[in-house]
Every structure is written in C-alpha cells, then in structure tokens.
Design an enzyme around this catalytic site. Sequence first.
Site, mmCIF file in Angstrom:
data_model
loop_
_atom_site.group_PDB
_atom_site.id
_atom_site.type_symbol
_atom_site.label_atom_id
_atom_site.label_comp_id
_atom_site.label_asym_id
_atom_site.label_seq_id
_atom_site.Cartn_x
_atom_site.Cartn_y
_atom_site.Cartn_z
ATOM 1 N N ASP A 81 0.762 -1.271 0.128
ATOM 2 C CA ASP A 81 -0.128 0.060 0.081
ATOM 3 C C ASP A 81 0.946 1.197 -0.075
ATOM 4 O OD1 ASP A 81 -2.373 1.535 -0.032
ATOM 5 O OD2 ASP A 81 -2.708 1.390 2.082
ATOM 6 N N ARG A 117 0.151 9.326 -10.220
ATOM 7 C CA ARG A 117 -0.045 7.925 -9.347
ATOM 8 C C ARG A 117 0.612 7.007 -9.995
ATOM 9 N NH1 ARG A 117 -3.734 7.494 -5.415
ATOM 10 N NH2 ARG A 117 -3.867 5.285 -6.010
ATOM 11 N N HIS A 151 3.069 3.443 -9.109
ATOM 12 C CA HIS A 151 2.941 2.168 -9.265
ATOM 13 C C HIS A 151 4.127 1.323 -10.070
ATOM 14 C CE1 HIS A 151 -1.079 2.194 -7.794
ATOM 15 N NE2 HIS A 151 -1.326 2.902 -8.755
ATOM 16 N N LEU A 187 10.254 -21.210 -4.725
ATOM 17 C CA LEU A 187 9.419 -20.219 -4.108
ATOM 18 C C LEU A 187 8.039 -20.088 -4.856
ATOM 19 C CD1 LEU A 187 8.938 -17.535 -2.230
ATOM 20 C CD2 LEU A 187 10.166 -16.223 -4.069
HETATM 21 C C1 FPP Z 1 -1.439 0.152 -3.548
HETATM 22 O O1 FPP Z 1 -1.164 1.573 -3.393
HETATM 23 C C2 FPP Z 1 -1.031 -0.460 -4.616
HETATM 24 C C3 FPP Z 1 -1.606 -1.223 -5.536
HETATM 25 C C4 FPP Z 1 -2.945 -1.004 -5.625
HETATM 26 C C5 FPP Z 1 -1.174 -2.036 -6.577
HETATM 27 C C6 FPP Z 1 -0.007 -2.626 -6.209
HETATM 28 C C7 FPP Z 1 0.699 -2.920 -7.730
HETATM 29 C C8 FPP Z 1 2.071 -2.687 -8.044
HETATM 30 C C9 FPP Z 1 3.196 -2.654 -7.004
HETATM 31 C C10 FPP Z 1 2.292 -2.628 -9.281
HETATM 32 C C11 FPP Z 1 2.923 -3.776 -10.308
HETATM 33 C C12 FPP Z 1 2.766 -5.244 -9.556
HETATM 34 C C13 FPP Z 1 3.356 -6.255 -9.770
HETATM 35 C C14 FPP Z 1 2.975 -7.734 -9.432
HETATM 36 C C15 FPP Z 1 4.486 -6.163 -10.876
HETATM 37 P P1 FPP Z 1 -2.292 2.638 -3.642
HETATM 38 O O2 FPP Z 1 -2.328 3.053 -4.985
HETATM 39 O O3 FPP Z 1 -3.432 2.179 -3.044
HETATM 40 O O4 FPP Z 1 -1.564 3.797 -2.887
HETATM 41 P P2 FPP Z 1 -2.348 5.230 -2.079
HETATM 42 O O5 FPP Z 1 -3.253 4.353 -0.774
HETATM 43 O O6 FPP Z 1 -1.320 5.794 -1.456
HETATM 44 O O7 FPP Z 1 -3.387 5.571 -2.711
#
Ligand code: FPP
Length: 260
Positions: free
Chosen positions: A36, A49, A53, A147
Amino acid sequence: MNERLEGFIKPGTEEESLVKQLDFSSLPRHIAVIMDGNGRWAKKRRLPRIEGHRAGSESVREVVETCGRVGIKFLTLYAFSKENWKRPKKEVATLWRLLEDYLKREDKVLVENKFRLKIIGQRDPIPASVRRELERVEELTRNNDRLTIVLALNYGGRTEIVDAVKRILKDKGFEHDGLDEEKFSSFLYTSDIPDPDLLIRTSGELRVSNFLLWQIAYSEIWITKELWPDFRKKHLLQALVDYQKRERRFGDIYPHKERN
Ligand code: FPP
C-alpha cells in the site's frame, strides 16, 4: 551467512546485522503482503499516481529476490483487489500493463530460479492479453517449488469464501457431515498453499482490506509506515527478525512453532 545471500547482502550494512539475527531454521513458510502507498508516494513527489505503481514494481522485484534468497517458500502479493476497478480507467489500465510488462521481462528469472507463479482471484474480468500472459507463465513455472509467488488479482476475501461455498454446493457427491475447517480450506483458491505465517502491510494503515480473510486467522501482523515503493530488503529482514521474536500460541497457553 547463507550462500545465496553472499554478494546480495553487503558487509557492514544494516541488512547484514539483521541477517545475523535470523534463525534460518524457523523462518515463516508463507509471507503475505498488502502493498500500500504507491499513490501517496507519487503525490509526495508531485508525480502522477502511475509513477508510484511503477516504482512499486521495483519493490516487488526486490522482495521476490530477497524471499528467494532467504529461503521463504510462499509469498503472496495483493496486487489488484476487486475494489481497485473503481479507480480511474487510465490508472487501472496502467496497473495491468505494468503487470504484463513485468511478466514478459521476468519470466526467465522465474524459470532460472525455480520460482512458481500462481494466480488467485476471479480471472474472467482480467484483460485478455494479461490473462494469457499470466496463464503462460503459470504453465511455464508449474513444476517449480523453490518459491511460489502467489499474485492476488481481482481478488476479494469475501468473494473467495462465497466461491468456495458455491463450489461445495455444486459438488454432487459432497458429504456435508464431513465438512470441517480443513475440508472447507480445500475449496478456497489457496487449497495447495499453507496459511500465511506473517502478514506485512505498508503505509501504516491498520486494516486487512478484504485480503485472505480465512487464511490469516492466526497470522502474525507486521505493519510499517514505509510506503510500498520505499520498501526494501532491509524492511523485509526487519519483519523477519521481529516475527521470530513473537510467541505464536494459536490459542494455547504455550508457544507452538506451527498450528497443529
Ligand atoms: C496500492 O497503492 C497498490 C496497488 C493498488 C497495486 C500494487 C501494484 C504494483 C506494485 C504494481 C505492479 C505489480 C506487480 C505484481 C508487478 P495505492 O495506489 O493504494 O496507494 P495509496 O493508498 O497511497 O493511494
């Protein structure tokens, strides 16, 4: 030091002192992670944003590598929840594209390291090209067991439980008297995976967000204020050190290594 960590952990660093504190005979078998804070990481830098990611996918790479080298057997990453479809279309499309690129780029690494990829969640709504790529890599790594990387995609914990009930109801030969916790678990998406021993959440939120609701009944929870794109191997090692200081009692008055 474990030979797989040599060269990966630099002498004299904080990482090295954490590794020295680890007992390699009692590592968690399964670590689950709620990644998160990508959006907040980007906002702090006045970036879109999507850049959060992108940076977060680098943390994924580092955590996967660290788990592989340390000797963790199962790693589950909450990459896309059922609720994430509510985000702007462009953000959703980029998340899927990042995943597709990641698979195309990292498939050889998975094979070389004997890592297995497994997807949990409802697959149908996942864009077709991503689904094809996911299924290709799942098939390619099916027999690997060093793994297992479990990606939770279009995943919801409550939906998983409802899906399990539907599968039981459809199973004509099912003996209802024989239903117990173990039997029920065998109808979940995670039927061939042990429950997580350790649940990590980044960005300081104190929620489980509909993640592995059934499976985390006895997991140790470790929360850090670090945002996911800042999460590095030292944080994972710290989580492992802290985990090993916990006493897992599973409701008993005496500590147990594993749930009976
Ligand atoms: C939460 O941050 C994260 C996600 C919804 C997605 C996680 C995705 C990745 C790390 C990208 C790539 C994934 C892989 C498996 C290669 P948020 O957007 O909810 O953050 P915020 O709460 O600060 O808005």
